[in-house]
Motif scaffolding. Sequence first.
Motif, short mmCIF file in Angstrom:
data_model
loop_
_atom_site.label_atom_id
_atom_site.label_comp_id
_atom_site.label_asym_id
_atom_site.label_seq_id
_atom_site.Cartn_x
_atom_site.Cartn_y
_atom_site.Cartn_z
N ASP A 15 -13.54 50.10 16.85
CA ASP A 15 -12.73 49.02 17.45
C ASP A 15 -12.47 47.92 16.42
O ASP A 15 -12.78 46.75 16.63
CB ASP A 15 -13.44 48.45 18.68
CG ASP A 15 -12.51 47.59 19.53
OD1 ASP A 15 -11.29 47.80 19.47
OD2 ASP A 15 -13.01 46.68 20.23
N ASP A 16 -11.87 48.31 15.31
CA ASP A 16 -11.65 47.39 14.19
C ASP A 16 -10.68 46.27 14.55
O ASP A 16 -9.62 46.51 15.14
CB ASP A 16 -11.12 48.16 12.98
CG ASP A 16 -12.15 49.13 12.41
OD1 ASP A 16 -13.31 48.72 12.26
OD2 ASP A 16 -11.79 50.28 12.12
N THR A 17 -11.05 45.07 14.15
CA THR A 17 -10.21 43.89 14.38
C THR A 17 -9.07 43.80 13.38
O THR A 17 -7.92 43.56 13.74
CB THR A 17 -11.07 42.61 14.29
OG1 THR A 17 -12.08 42.65 15.29
CG2 THR A 17 -10.23 41.37 14.47
N LEU A 18 -9.42 43.97 12.11
CA LEU A 18 -8.44 43.96 11.02
C LEU A 18 -8.66 45.20 10.17
O LEU A 18 -9.78 45.72 10.09
CB LEU A 18 -8.63 42.73 10.12
CG LEU A 18 -8.31 41.34 10.66
CD1 LEU A 18 -8.82 40.28 9.68
CD2 LEU A 18 -6.81 41.18 10.87
N PHE A 48 -4.09 53.84 16.48
CA PHE A 48 -5.15 52.84 16.33
C PHE A 48 -5.09 51.85 17.49
O PHE A 48 -4.09 51.78 18.21
CB PHE A 48 -4.97 52.09 15.00
CG PHE A 48 -5.23 52.93 13.77
CD1 PHE A 48 -5.90 54.14 13.85
CD2 PHE A 48 -4.79 52.49 12.53
CE1 PHE A 48 -6.13 54.90 12.71
CE2 PHE A 48 -5.02 53.24 11.38
CZ PHE A 48 -5.68 54.45 11.48
N PRO A 49 -6.15 51.05 17.70
CA PRO A 49 -6.13 50.07 18.79
C PRO A 49 -4.94 49.12 18.69
O PRO A 49 -4.54 48.72 17.58
CB PRO A 49 -7.44 49.31 18.61
CG PRO A 49 -8.34 50.29 17.90
CD PRO A 49 -7.44 51.07 17.00
N ALA A 50 -4.37 48.76 19.82
CA ALA A 50 -3.18 47.91 19.84
C ALA A 50 -3.44 46.53 19.25
O ALA A 50 -2.54 45.91 18.69
CB ALA A 50 -2.66 47.79 21.27
N HIS A 51 -4.69 46.05 19.37
CA HIS A 51 -4.99 44.69 18.90
C HIS A 51 -5.28 44.63 17.40
O HIS A 51 -5.39 43.54 16.83
CB HIS A 51 -6.18 44.11 19.67
CG HIS A 51 -7.46 44.87 19.43
ND1 HIS A 51 -8.23 44.69 18.30
CD2 HIS A 51 -8.11 45.81 20.18
CE1 HIS A 51 -9.29 45.49 18.36
NE2 HIS A 51 -9.24 46.17 19.50
N THR A 52 -5.43 45.78 16.74
CA THR A 52 -5.77 45.79 15.32
C THR A 52 -4.61 45.25 14.49
O THR A 52 -3.46 45.61 14.72
CB THR A 52 -6.12 47.21 14.86
OG1 THR A 52 -7.19 47.72 15.66
CG2 THR A 52 -6.54 47.23 13.40
N ARG A 53 -4.95 44.37 13.52
CA ARG A 53 -3.93 43.83 12.61
C ARG A 53 -4.19 44.31 11.18
O ARG A 53 -5.29 44.80 10.88
CB ARG A 53 -3.94 42.30 12.67
CG ARG A 53 -3.37 41.77 14.00
CD ARG A 53 -3.61 40.27 14.14
NE ARG A 53 -5.04 39.98 14.24
CZ ARG A 53 -5.61 38.89 13.71
NH1 ARG A 53 -4.89 38.03 13.02
NH2 ARG A 53 -6.91 38.70 13.84
N TYR A 54 -3.20 44.16 10.32
CA TYR A 54 -3.22 44.84 9.03
C TYR A 54 -2.95 43.87 7.89
O TYR A 54 -2.04 43.05 7.97
CB TYR A 54 -2.19 45.97 9.02
CG TYR A 54 -2.43 46.95 10.15
CD1 TYR A 54 -3.26 48.05 9.99
CD2 TYR A 54 -1.87 46.72 11.42
CE1 TYR A 54 -3.51 48.92 11.04
CE2 TYR A 54 -2.12 47.58 12.48
CZ TYR A 54 -2.95 48.68 12.28
OH TYR A 54 -3.21 49.53 13.32
#
Length: 543
Positions: free
Chosen positions: A112-115, A133-139
Motif C-alpha cells: 500500500d505504497d504512498t509514493l 497500483f493503488p489509486a492513491h499512490t503518487r509518483y
Amino acid sequence: MLNGLMMDAPLTLMDVLDYGAQVHPKAEVVSATVEGGVHRQNYRQTRRRVARLAHALVAQGVKPGDRVATIAWNTYRHLELYYAIAGIGAVCHTINPRLPADQMAYIVNHADDTLIFFDTTFTPLITGLRDQFPAHTRYVAMTDRAHMPEGDDLLCYEELLGGQPEHYDWPTLDENTACALCYTSGTTGNPKGALYSHRSCLLQALFALAGSNGVFRVGDRILPVVPMFHVNAWGLPYAAPLTGCSLIMPGAALDGASLFDVMDREEVTGAWGVPTVWMGLLTEMKQRGRKPGRLRQVLIGGSAPPRSMLRAFENDYGIEAMQGWGMTEMNPTGSMGILVEGEDQLPLEERLDIKSSAGRRLFGVRMKLVDDDGREVPQDGQAVGELYVKGPTVISAYFNNEEATAKAFDKDGWFATGDMASLTEDGTLHIVDRAKDLIKSGGEWISSIDLENLAAAHPDVAECAVIGVPHPKWDERPLLIVVPRPGSEPDKQALLDHMAGEIAKWQLPDDVLFVDELPHTATGKVSKRHLRDRFGGHLADAG
C-alpha cells in the motif's frame, strides 16, 4: 535480576549518516547518473540533501509508518531516499524492477505504497502498471526538470528538494521502528515481505564489520554492484559511512566493460555482487590483460560461486575473493568467508578449500541443523540437515502474511531457511544445496551445487546449472545444462570426463545440454524452476 544503569539511547539509521558526515567528511558518494555523467558529493553534502528530502516528504503528507517505494538503480538519489524515509519514521520499500508485472502489482498493493520514486529508465514500466497500483499512490521522477518524462501529475525529485531547509530535527524513534521493506522474489507463490527495523539494519552492518576481517578501511572505495533494491544492498549503504569508506554507485550499467571502467577511473578497492556480475568482469579483465587499478577484494553472494571463479580472482589477478551467504529474511548476511588465524599463509588450494564454504557465521546469527524428524543433528562438519537461524537481524514474521509465517518458523521461533547444510565446530557453514534442488537418485542424495562447481571449472563453460529430472528407474537423475564460453565448442563427453575424476560415477549427470542462455530470477540467480519446466521430461524414456 539487576539491570545495568545505562542510558536508553536507541540505535537508529540517521545516527549512521550523522557519524559519517562528522567523522569522515572526506569520504564521498560518487554516482553514475541516469541523465548521463558522474555526480559527486561527500557525506556532509549528502546529509544536507537528506534533510531537504525529509522536509519534502513531510510536505507531501508522508507520515510515520507509511510505505514509500523506490524503483531505482544504485545512485546518490536512491541513497538519499534510504536515509530520509527512515529518518522521519516511514518505511523505504525497495522494488526490484526485474520482477514480473503481476508480482510487482501484487507487492505495491500489498505494501500500500504512498509514493513511488522511480528512475526515468523505468518510466515505461510505471506507465504500463499504474492502473494496477493503488489509486492513491503518487509518483516522483528521480531527476531534474530538464529531464522529466511526460505526465502532468508526475512530481520532480529536484523540485521537491528546492527551497527546503538543509537541517531537519529528526524525531527520536524507537529502535524497533520499521525502516525498510524488501520482498522475496516469489519463485513459488506471491512474494513475501521482510520488514526491517532500524535496530536490525544497524546491527547487521556492525555484525558484518566485525566478521569481515578488515575488508572496510578508512579511505577505501567500495562499489555496491548488488542492487539497492535487493536487501538494502547487503548493508553497504550503512557500513560505508560507519567506516569512512566512499560509496561508488554504478547506476544502470553493470556489464563487465562498464564495471571495469568505473572501477579503474574511481580507484575502487572493493566490490560486492552476484556471480553472474563477476563472470562478466573476469572476461573483461582477461581481454584487457589486467585488473582495475586498485581493486583488491570482491565479495560474492546471492548464490555459490564456482571454485574456478575464486581461483581466477586470487591466482590470476591477486584479488581477494570471499563468499557471503544469507537470505532476504536475514537482512541478509549470515556468514562470510574470511580467513583467520594465519590461514592467509596457506597454499592457494587450501585457501580455496576454506573459501569454497559459505564462511563462518556472523556474530549475532545462531544456527542449527534439523533432520526430517525435527531432531537437531550434530555440528561436526559431516552431518547434514536443514539449516535454521535465529538472531536480532532475522525477521520474526512476514509482513501481513500469517500463513507464510506459520510455515516458515518452528515453535521456538527459529526460521527455516530451506537450505541443506553442514556446520563445523568453529561455525563454518557448508551449503549442500537448496532442499528443493537436492537430487535423490536411487535413494542417494546428489548435490547440484557440487556438480555445478565441477562443470564450471571447465574452460569451455561460461555458465551452467544442474537439475534433477524424473527417471523411470532411479526416480531422479542429474541433468547438466551449459552455456558455452564464446568462441568455444565444448564436447559433451570431454566435459563429463573432466568431472569424473572428482566424484563417484553414479553422481555424474546422465546428459549434457547446451543452450544459448540460462533463465535468471529477478535477483540474478539461475531459475531452476524454469529449467525443470522446460527440460523435466528429458530423461522420461531412459532405460
